[in-house]
Design an enzyme around this catalytic site. Sequence first.
Site: not given
Length: 482
Positions: A252, A286
């Site tokens: 990720e 993010c």
Amino acid sequence: MTFQELTQSIYINGSWEPIDTDQVETIYNPATLEEITKVAYGGADETKRAIKAATDAFPLWSEMTGRERGKVLYKAHELMMERVDYLAEVLTTEQGKPLAEAKGEVTSAAQFLLWYAEEASRAYGEVIPSATKGKRMLVIPQPVGVVGAITPWNFPSSMITRKLGPALAAGCTAVLKPAPETPLSAIEIFKIFAEAGMPKGVINLVTGDAKAIGQTLLESKDVKMITFTGSTAVGKYLMRESANHVKKISLELGGHAPIIVYDDADIDKATSMSLASKFRNNGQTCVCANRIYVHENIIDEFTTMLKEKVNKLKVGSGLDANSDIGPLINEQAIAKVKSQLEDAASKGGEIVTGGNAIEGAGHFFEPTIVAGATDEMVMMNEETFGPLMPIQTFTDEDAVIAKANDTDYGLAAYVFTENLSKAVRTAERLEYGLVGVNEIALAAPEAPFGGIKQSGVGKEGGHHGMDEFLEKKYVAIGIDEK
Ligand code: ADP
């Protein structure tokens, strides 16, 4: 909240290791820059021992039934929820986010354990009808083995359970390396796992030298998979090095999320949600909005309303109940915001509100809106990870979708419109792993979270998240037909 001067942070084979006082790392509170405590600075030796413990524990854990493994996860979830206030305070002290957000994160961390406690019983296989007689075909899911997990500082609690929850449910054992800035939440979670009855060696925690720990995980043939959340640069390195043993990977990585606000959007909703997306965790997520495209017809109304809402945000220590926005994690984070802002100003960007670092001990910066953003500005292309919100106008649907897609990142994107057809068209054409339509809260234990392009590979959450930790073994059985 007071901590001991030294906090044991290396947990191998069910024991907390004593700290060598020459090998420590100091943990600071980003709101005050005061020292919180010191933790152990482990390296290759500790990691090797942790891998050995996880390897030895694998037969026992993987051969338990899913229901048995689920019981330990369920108990850990209960303990987390019982201690949510304490865990939130630990998290805020080391990471900075406001207590309410920290409580939300700990609750979500516990929800991952709950969901995977249930999912542990549901690792279904398949029976495939053979095309030829005399054959039976089975697909048996089996845990991949020892997992090396590396987590970031922006979600010190939920990134751990989002990885360990599905890994443990699947029957894997693990070695975790938390972010050096935020080991205290990891330590508390490990104490909880121990109390919940986790057999020794199943999970191991090593704090310290990121490079040495990472390299040892990568070099070990016993580590079958690396699961990582962090920067694209480190993710690429882990991916390259995993090739040596052809390890499985789940990554990720970074993002550069666009928000598209069409002229038929509910502006009140769009401004509130854009604000929440941008300033949650002070822009240090993010999936947080990195650039906002607003239709020319509504730009004035949107900007005025947004400015009014942003001006009400209170910046301060996360431990103060009045704070909406805490400090940034460190000095480099402040420097990055300043440099992106200077770049924007030099290219004609207009500061609508904010724009300054706040004097004082911690790493505080005003929530900032920049109007008139152009494609050449650094903040329109590179991840900011701070409270900077650039706005650009558009008129054409195709053109704005093309701009939104014009990046190497592909994690999250958002669209605001009350027109169903436009919402569906846009969601389908956005080249992102996650799309929010009139919605910005994307992560959930039951849903697959993950990026495409250079934002990552693999999913976390949902049955998809547990699938990452399962090999699908095909068993062909030849039989004599009557
Ligand atoms: P960020 O910029 O958000 O800190 P990083 O990718 O640097 O992102 O950090 C995310 C996690 O990766 C942290 O736990 C960090 O310690 C770890 N990390 C950084 N460099 C390495 C490396 N070379 N090997 C393994 N882990 C690393």
